[in-house]
Scaffold this motif. Sequence first.
Motif, PDB file in Angstrom:
ATOM      1  N   ARG A  32       3.407 -59.311  -1.801  1.00  0.00           N
ATOM      2  CA  ARG A  32       3.263 -60.760  -1.945  1.00  0.00           C
ATOM      3  C   ARG A  32       2.429 -61.287  -0.799  1.00  0.00           C
ATOM      4  N   CYS A  33       1.391 -62.046  -1.107  1.00  0.00           N
ATOM      5  CA  CYS A  33       0.567 -62.663  -0.077  1.00  0.00           C
ATOM      6  C   CYS A  33       1.408 -63.708   0.645  1.00  0.00           C
ATOM      7  N   ALA A  34       1.480 -63.594   1.964  1.00  0.00           N
ATOM      8  CA  ALA A  34       2.303 -64.511   2.756  1.00  0.00           C
ATOM      9  C   ALA A  34       1.670 -65.893   2.870  1.00  0.00           C
ATOM     10  N   ARG A  35       0.427 -66.022   2.513  1.00  0.00           N
ATOM     11  CA  ARG A  35      -0.256 -67.313   2.593  1.00  0.00           C
ATOM     12  C   ARG A  35      -0.178 -68.092   1.283  1.00  0.00           C
ATOM     13  N   CYS A  36      -0.499 -67.437   0.155  1.00  0.00           N
ATOM     14  CA  CYS A  36      -0.589 -68.183  -1.113  1.00  0.00           C
ATOM     15  C   CYS A  36       0.404 -67.722  -2.176  1.00  0.00           C
ATOM     16  N   GLY A  37       1.150 -66.638  -1.933  1.00  0.00           N
ATOM     17  CA  GLY A  37       2.150 -66.178  -2.891  1.00  0.00           C
ATOM     18  C   GLY A  37       1.638 -65.242  -3.967  1.00  0.00           C
ATOM     19  N   HIS A  38       0.357 -64.876  -3.935  1.00  0.00           N
ATOM     20  CA  HIS A  38      -0.210 -63.968  -4.941  1.00  0.00           C
ATOM     21  C   HIS A  38       0.562 -62.647  -4.940  1.00  0.00           C
ATOM     22  N   ILE A  39       0.969 -62.195  -6.114  1.00  0.00           N
ATOM     23  CA  ILE A  39       1.642 -60.914  -6.253  1.00  0.00           C
ATOM     24  C   ILE A  39       0.616 -59.891  -6.726  1.00  0.00           C
ATOM     25  N   GLY A  40       0.459 -58.809  -5.953  1.00  0.00           N
ATOM     26  CA  GLY A  40      -0.480 -57.753  -6.297  1.00  0.00           C
ATOM     27  C   GLY A  40       0.155 -56.389  -6.089  1.00  0.00           C
ATOM     28  N   CYS A  41      -0.465 -55.373  -6.645  1.00  0.00           N
ATOM     29  CA  CYS A  41       0.067 -54.015  -6.526  1.00  0.00           C
ATOM     30  C   CYS A  41      -0.372 -53.376  -5.207  1.00  0.00           C
ATOM     31  N   CYS A  42       0.415 -52.435  -4.724  1.00  0.00           N
ATOM     32  CA  CYS A  42       0.212 -51.801  -3.415  1.00  0.00           C
ATOM     33  C   CYS A  42      -0.908 -50.766  -3.436  1.00  0.00           C
ATOM     34  N   ASP A  43      -1.195 -50.204  -2.277  1.00  0.00           N
ATOM     35  CA  ASP A  43      -2.251 -49.196  -2.149  1.00  0.00           C
ATOM     36  C   ASP A  43      -1.928 -47.883  -2.844  1.00  0.00           C
ATOM     37  N   SER A  44      -0.671 -47.626  -3.165  1.00  0.00           N
ATOM     38  CA  SER A  44      -0.306 -46.416  -3.902  1.00  0.00           C
ATOM     39  C   SER A  44      -0.528 -46.587  -5.404  1.00  0.00           C
ATOM     40  N   SER A  45      -0.744 -47.813  -5.830  1.00  0.00           N
ATOM     41  CA  SER A  45      -1.007 -48.107  -7.236  1.00  0.00           C
ATOM     42  C   SER A  45      -2.487 -47.874  -7.542  1.00  0.00           C
ATOM     43  N   PRO A  46      -2.814 -47.579  -8.789  1.00  0.00           N
ATOM     44  CA  PRO A  46      -4.206 -47.258  -9.125  1.00  0.00           C
ATOM     45  C   PRO A  46      -5.220 -48.349  -8.778  1.00  0.00           C
ATOM     46  N   SER A  47      -4.864 -49.610  -8.932  1.00  0.00           N
ATOM     47  CA  SER A  47      -5.853 -50.676  -8.769  1.00  0.00           C
ATOM     48  C   SER A  47      -5.848 -51.376  -7.413  1.00  0.00           C
ATOM     49  N   ARG A  48      -4.797 -51.239  -6.645  1.00  0.00           N
ATOM     50  CA  ARG A  48      -4.728 -51.805  -5.282  1.00  0.00           C
ATOM     51  C   ARG A  48      -5.088 -53.291  -5.243  1.00  0.00           C
ATOM     52  N   HIS A  49      -4.485 -54.066  -6.121  1.00  0.00           N
ATOM     53  CA  HIS A  49      -4.835 -55.479  -6.227  1.00  0.00           C
ATOM     54  C   HIS A  49      -4.422 -56.305  -5.007  1.00  0.00           C
ATOM     55  N   ALA A  50      -3.357 -55.949  -4.299  1.00  0.00           N
ATOM     56  CA  ALA A  50      -2.975 -56.713  -3.100  1.00  0.00           C
ATOM     57  C   ALA A  50      -4.070 -56.614  -2.042  1.00  0.00           C
ATOM     58  N   ARG A  51      -4.599 -55.426  -1.835  1.00  0.00           N
ATOM     59  CA  ARG A  51      -5.689 -55.240  -0.860  1.00  0.00           C
ATOM     60  C   ARG A  51      -6.939 -56.000  -1.309  1.00  0.00           C
ATOM     61  N   ALA A  52      -7.267 -55.933  -2.591  1.00  0.00           N
ATOM     62  CA  ALA A  52      -8.441 -56.645  -3.094  1.00  0.00           C
ATOM     63  C   ALA A  52      -8.289 -58.153  -2.889  1.00  0.00           C
ATOM     64  N   HIS A  53      -7.088 -58.663  -3.121  1.00  0.00           N
ATOM     65  CA  HIS A  53      -6.826 -60.086  -2.903  1.00  0.00           C
ATOM     66  C   HIS A  53      -7.022 -60.451  -1.430  1.00  0.00           C
ATOM     67  N   ALA A  54      -6.487 -59.636  -0.530  1.00  0.00           N
ATOM     68  CA  ALA A  54      -6.628 -59.895   0.906  1.00  0.00           C
ATOM     69  C   ALA A  54      -8.095 -59.908   1.319  1.00  0.00           C
ATOM     70  N   ALA A  55      -8.879 -58.969   0.815  1.00  0.00           N
ATOM     71  CA  ALA A  55     -10.300 -58.896   1.152  1.00  0.00           C
ATOM     72  C   ALA A  55     -11.072 -60.087   0.586  1.00  0.00           C
ATOM     73  N   ALA A  56     -10.741 -60.495  -0.628  1.00  0.00           N
ATOM     74  CA  ALA A  56     -11.468 -61.586  -1.286  1.00  0.00           C
ATOM     75  C   ALA A  56     -11.132 -62.954  -0.710  1.00  0.00           C
ATOM     76  N   THR A  57      -9.895 -63.124  -0.248  1.00  0.00           N
ATOM     77  CA  THR A  57      -9.445 -64.442   0.190  1.00  0.00           C
ATOM     78  C   THR A  57      -9.369 -64.607   1.703  1.00  0.00           C
ATOM     79  N   GLY A  58      -9.325 -63.484   2.429  1.00  0.00           N
ATOM     80  CA  GLY A  58      -9.114 -63.571   3.870  1.00  0.00           C
ATOM     81  C   GLY A  58      -7.659 -63.809   4.231  1.00  0.00           C
ATOM     82  N   HIS A  59      -6.760 -63.545   3.306  1.00  0.00           N
ATOM     83  CA  HIS A  59      -5.316 -63.671   3.557  1.00  0.00           C
ATOM     84  C   HIS A  59      -4.789 -62.286   3.946  1.00  0.00           C
ATOM     85  N   PRO A  60      -4.701 -61.957   5.241  1.00  0.00           N
ATOM     86  CA  PRO A  60      -4.425 -60.587   5.654  1.00  0.00           C
ATOM     87  C   PRO A  60      -2.955 -60.177   5.721  1.00  0.00           C
TER      88      PRO A  60
END
Length: 95
Positions: A32-60
Motif C-alpha cells: 500500500r502506498c503510504a502517500r496515496c493509498g494505491h494498492i499494488g503487487c510486490c516485487d515477488s509478483s510477476p508485474s511488480r505494480h507497487a514498484r511501478a507506482h512508486a517510480a511513476a508517482t515519486g511516492h517512495p
Amino acid sequence: MTAPAIDPEVPPSGTGCVECEADGGWWFHLRRCARCGHIGCCDSSPSRHARAHAAATGHPVVCSFEPGEESQQPMCPHRAQRRRWNHQPPSASHS
C-alpha cells in the motif's frame, strides 16, 4: 511546499492490486502506498505494480497490505512494513 511521504488518513484504493485486477493478473503479496493509498503487487509478483507506482508517482514509501503483518514492524502509521524504493529494478542476475 511538498506533500508528506506518509498520509495515514488516505484510504486504500481497494482490496487487491489495482492493475492486476484490471488486467486479470495475480500477485503474491500486496503493498500500500503510504502517500496515496494505491494498492499494488510486490516485487515477488510477476508485474511488480507497487514498484511501478512508486517510480511513476515519486511516492517512495510503501507498507505491507497483508493480513497478519500488522505487528511485525510497526513503523508505518497504517500497516507494519515500510520500504523506501530506490527506483531501480531488482537485479536480473538471478541464476
